[in-house]
Structure formats: structure tokens, C-alpha cells
Design a protein around this motif. Structure first.
Motif, short mmCIF file in Angstrom:
data_model
loop_
_atom_site.label_atom_id
_atom_site.label_comp_id
_atom_site.label_asym_id
_atom_site.label_seq_id
_atom_site.Cartn_x
_atom_site.Cartn_y
_atom_site.Cartn_z
N ASP A 14 -6.14 -2.14 -4.67
CA ASP A 14 -7.45 -2.58 -5.12
C ASP A 14 -7.32 -3.76 -6.08
O ASP A 14 -6.22 -4.27 -6.33
CB ASP A 14 -8.23 -1.43 -5.73
N SER A 36 0.82 -1.22 0.00
CA SER A 36 0.00 0.00 0.00
C SER A 36 0.85 1.26 0.00
O SER A 36 0.44 2.30 0.51
CB SER A 36 -0.93 0.01 1.21
N ASP A 45 -6.33 -0.15 1.32
CA ASP A 45 -6.32 -0.24 2.79
C ASP A 45 -4.93 0.08 3.31
O ASP A 45 -3.92 -0.30 2.71
CB ASP A 45 -6.73 -1.65 3.22
N GLN A 46 -4.85 0.80 4.42
CA GLN A 46 -3.63 1.09 5.16
C GLN A 46 -2.53 1.73 4.30
O GLN A 46 -1.45 1.17 4.11
CB GLN A 46 -3.08 -0.20 5.81
N GLY A 53 -1.23 -3.72 4.33
CA GLY A 53 -1.99 -2.94 3.38
C GLY A 53 -2.31 -3.74 2.13
O GLY A 53 -1.87 -4.88 1.94
N LYS A 54 -3.07 -3.13 1.25
CA LYS A 54 -3.38 -3.78 -0.01
C LYS A 54 -3.78 -2.76 -1.05
O LYS A 54 -4.24 -1.65 -0.74
CB LYS A 54 -4.48 -4.83 0.17
#
Length: 435
Positions: free
Chosen positions: A381, A117, A389-390, A378-379
Motif C-alpha cells: 500500500d 507483496s 495486490d497479489q 504485486g505491490k
């Protein structure tokens, strides 16, 4: 113009040329450019009991310049059109996949933490590389220090003779020590196979003759030093002393890869990146606190997949060998390995079978130094286009490295103009990555 005015107005480059010229003229020996800059940090500059969260005593920092494609390496999206022809493979950690270009690292995913992320607003190479290395945007009036210089400035000195900050295969745009004293800048090793060049007495100069030249130089300089007791003048004297100490030290063997077995050298790969990783391990063993390894050529606007097929095997082999070797030597727990690039590449494949600049989301890697392996933070999409995320920004990533090394991330250091700076700007460490 009087001598002390001349000394005061000399910039860092001029000072380095002065030192190199003086060494050649008086001592009959030349040194690698930059050696005079990196011979240790004075104890007065080191905060007592610096705070820290990780266990790292040293860092091996790998910079893949040009913008590594995250979707084709560490953040695959199987089953999507964005993935293109790159195949996805499982790792030794269930639920975490890499791509076919990383079979060696897939077997060591349990040692690795991925930050999927990462995000930045900087999409230009030179500015992005500067930002990643310094946590600051470039401005005309100040050059900011790279991470290795901060480690030298804020961290404890750990070795008596070897430089504490080294860069292997450097590129020309490296920020170096920035506004910090030039002694904090990295020693550059252009070819890991060649080791530290020009560090021995030249033919025809005996040890006795060399010592006589040192004595004469000291006599010539004594009255000048007494008359002009300035920091830069003292730096020249310190340079001579530290350089001579290094020349006569057995620690020079750290730069000699021929001391390693053929099987070990082969394991890392017969290329500058792999041998650079081996050199980094040797230097880390001997107390060097920050070793950067640069590897360029990741600007894959065209022929992305063919070029990755050519370049990724040496990265996978060299980095896999490094992690395995550090673990076998009992060094991985207190050696932080960081892998980064200035940004990622577009999920959309362009008409030249390439991927373009994509700062919106990309991936970095951390291992060792107290980092808990086998995890993803995190990631992105579903299309690897944006952070889902994060989010982690570049100053946060650098703050995480600083935190792992026990550096005081809130301590301010002023530039020559009086402006205060910290090691990672306003970044906050991702402490959840650590065990």
C-alpha cells in the motif's frame, strides 16, 4: 551394547564426529565438517524427467538475515513521512525506483524481478529464518530440510567431485538437510578468501603413504561392512571414496579466489559478502547446483539509516557484480539468483531512529534462470504497511525457486516418522515471473 546397536542409535552429529575422527586417525588428514554429507545424490532418488517451468540449472541464494527494511531498499515510498531521510533514485526501467543505497542495481533493473507483496505471519527472527529456508514452521519433533537439501534430493546430480550444495558465511541456525539424509546438507565455507580448508595431504604424508593407509582402512572395514550392511555404514565408505576423489581433483581450484584477476576481485568488493558472491559464481560455473550466501546484521531497531548507509554499499556492489558477471559469462539465463530476508521492517520510524519487525509485507528479488527482468510483481500500500495486490507467501516464493529449477514440487518425501512433505509445503509458484 552390540556394535550394530551403537551404529543405529548414533545421531547425525555423532556420525559426523565418527567420520572426522576416523579420517584423522586412519588417513592422517582432516576434512571440513560437513564434507562427508554432501557428495552427491544417488540416481535412485531422482525422479525421471522431473517437471519444471524455468530454465535454471543452479541457484545462488542470498539470505540477508535480520529483516531487511523494504521501504529503504526495494520498495520506496517517495514523498511520504514513512520514507524518512532515504532518497529515491530511478532505475534503467521506467516506472521502477529503488533507493539511493542501490545505485549499482538500479542500472541493472532490466535483469531483476521484484516481489513487493511478500507476506508472512512470523515476526520472530529464528522462526522466520527457519520458515523462509524450509517453508515449514519449526516443530519439536521434526527438523525440515532447507532448499539446498531439496535440490540435492530431487534434482539431478550434475558433477562428479564437487559437492552440490554449499553455504558461504553460514549462521548457526541453518536447518541443513533436516530429516533428509545427511549427505544432502550444505558444505560450509566460513571464509570465502580461505577456500576449502584441510583438503590437502598434510606435510610428511606422501601420496604413496596415503594410498597405503586407504588400503589398510579398507581391509579393516571389509568384514564389518559385510556383517552390518546398513546405510549409515556404507555412507562412511562412500565418504572416504568421495573425499579422496575431491582431494585429487582439479575442481578444488573452484574454491581458490586467487585464480581470479585483481580487477575481478575488486569489482565484487573487498569484503566477505562480495568475495562470497565471486566464490558462488566460480562454484556455479563448475556445476554446483545450490550456493547460499548469508549476510547478517539487518536487525535495525536503532540507527536504521546510518547502519544501512554502512552495510548496503557492499550488498549493492557484490550483487551488481554478480549479475553483470553471470551475464558476461553467458550464465545468467540458466542461473537463478534469489535475494530474501525473513521479513521487512515497519514503515513507522521509532524513537531510536530505527524500524521494528514487520512481517506483514516485504520484498524479495529474483533474477536469471528464466525470470523476466524489469518487472515488479504485486505491490504494497501507499505506506509500505500491508499488501495491496497479489500477495505472495513464503512457501510460494520457495515453490517459485523450485519450479525454476525443474524440481517436482508435488512429489512427497517421508520423514523417518512416516510423515509426508514436499519441497515447498503447499506453496504455488509465481509462474508469471518467467519469460
Amino acid at each position: 551394547m552390540r556394535m550394530h546397536d551403537t551404529m543405529r542409535l548414533m545421531d547425525d552429529v555423532s556420525r559426523r564426529h565418527f567420520v572426522a575422527g576416523a579420517a584423522a586417525a586412519f588417513l592422517g588428514v582432516s576434512f571440513v565438517p560437513g564434507l562427508e554429507k554432501v557428495m552427491g545424490a544417488p540416481a535412485a532418488d531422482i525422479p525421471a524427467n522431473p517437471p519444471g517451468g524455468g530454465k535454471a540449472k543452479r541457484c545462488i541464494y542470498i539470505f540477508l538475515t535480520g529483516g531487511l527494511s523494504h521501504i529503504d531498499t526495494f520498495d520506496p515510498k517517495p514523498g511520504t513521512s514513512e520514507q524518512g531521510p532515504t532518497k529515491v533514485i530511478p532505475t534503467n526501467v521506467p516506472g521502477i525506483a529503488l533507493t539511493e543505497y542501490l545505485p549499482g542495481l538500479a542500472k541493472q533493473m532490466d535483469k531483476i524481478a521484484l516481489i513487493r507483496s511478500m507476506t508472512t505471519k512470523v515476526g520472530a527472527h529464528e522462526r522466520g529464518q527457519y520458515f523462509m529456508r524450509t517453508s515449514y514452521q519449526p516443530i519439536a519433533t521434526i527438523r525440515h530440510p532447507a532448499m539446498g537439501a531439496w535440490v540435492m534430493k530431487l534434482g539431478p546430480a550434475t558433477h562428479l567431485t564437487l559437492p552440490g550444495n554449499v553455504i558461504v558465511n553460514p549462521d548457526s541456525g541453518h536447518p541443513g538437510a533436516g530429516f533428509l539424509d545427511s549427505r544432502f546438507a550444505p558444505l560450509a565455507i566460513g571464509d570465502p578468501d580461505a577456500g576449502l580448508q584441510n583438503s590437502h595431504l598434510p606435510a610428511g604424508v606422501t601420496q604413496s603413504r596415503f594410498e597405503n593407509r586407504l588400503s589398510l582402512t579398507n581391509q579393516f572395514d571389509q568384514s564389518f561392512r559385510a556383517r552390518y550392511p546398513q546405510k549409515d555404514v556404507q555412507a562412511y565408505t562412500d565418504f572416504y571414496q568421495d573425499a579422496v576423489k575431491l582431494m585429487s581433483s582439479k575442481d578444488l581450484e573452484a574454491f581458490d579466489l586467487d585464480k581470479e584477476s585483481k580487477s575481478t576481485r575488486d569489482a565484487y568488493g573487498d569484503n566477505k559478502f562480495g568475495q562470497g558472491c565471486l566464490l558462488a559464481r566460480r562454484l556455479a560455473q563448475r556445476g554446483v547446483r545450490f550456493i547460499e550466501i548469508d549476510n547478517g546484521g539487518w536487525d535495525t531497531h536503532q540507527d536504521n539509516f546510518d547502519r544501512l548507509g554502512d552495510k548496503m554499499p557492499e550488498i549493492d556492489q557484490g550483487l551488481s557484480a554478480l549479475l553483470a558477471d553471470l551475464a558476461a559469462q553467458g550464465m545468467l539465463e540458466d542461473t537463478l539468483v534469489a535475494v530474501c530476508s525473513e521479513f521487512g521492517r515497519t514503515p513507522k520510524i521509532n524513537e531510536r531512529t530505527g524500524r521494528d519487525h514487520h512481517p506483514r509485507v516485504f520484498t524479495t528479488l529474483l533474477a536469471g534462470g528464466g525470470v523476466k527482468g524489469g518487472q515488479v510483481h504485486g505491490k504494497s500500500d501507499d505506506k509500505a504497511f500491508a499488501v495491496a495486490d497479489q500477495p505472495v507467501e513464503i512457501p510460494d516464493f520457495n515453490a517459485t525457486i523450485a519450479w525454476a529449477l525443474g524440481l517436482p514440487i508435488s512429489v512427497q518425501t517421508k520423514s523417518a516418522s512416516g510423515r509426508p512433505f514436499t519441497v515447498a509445503a503447499k506453496g504455488q509458484p509465481v509462474t508469471s515471473l518467467f519469460a
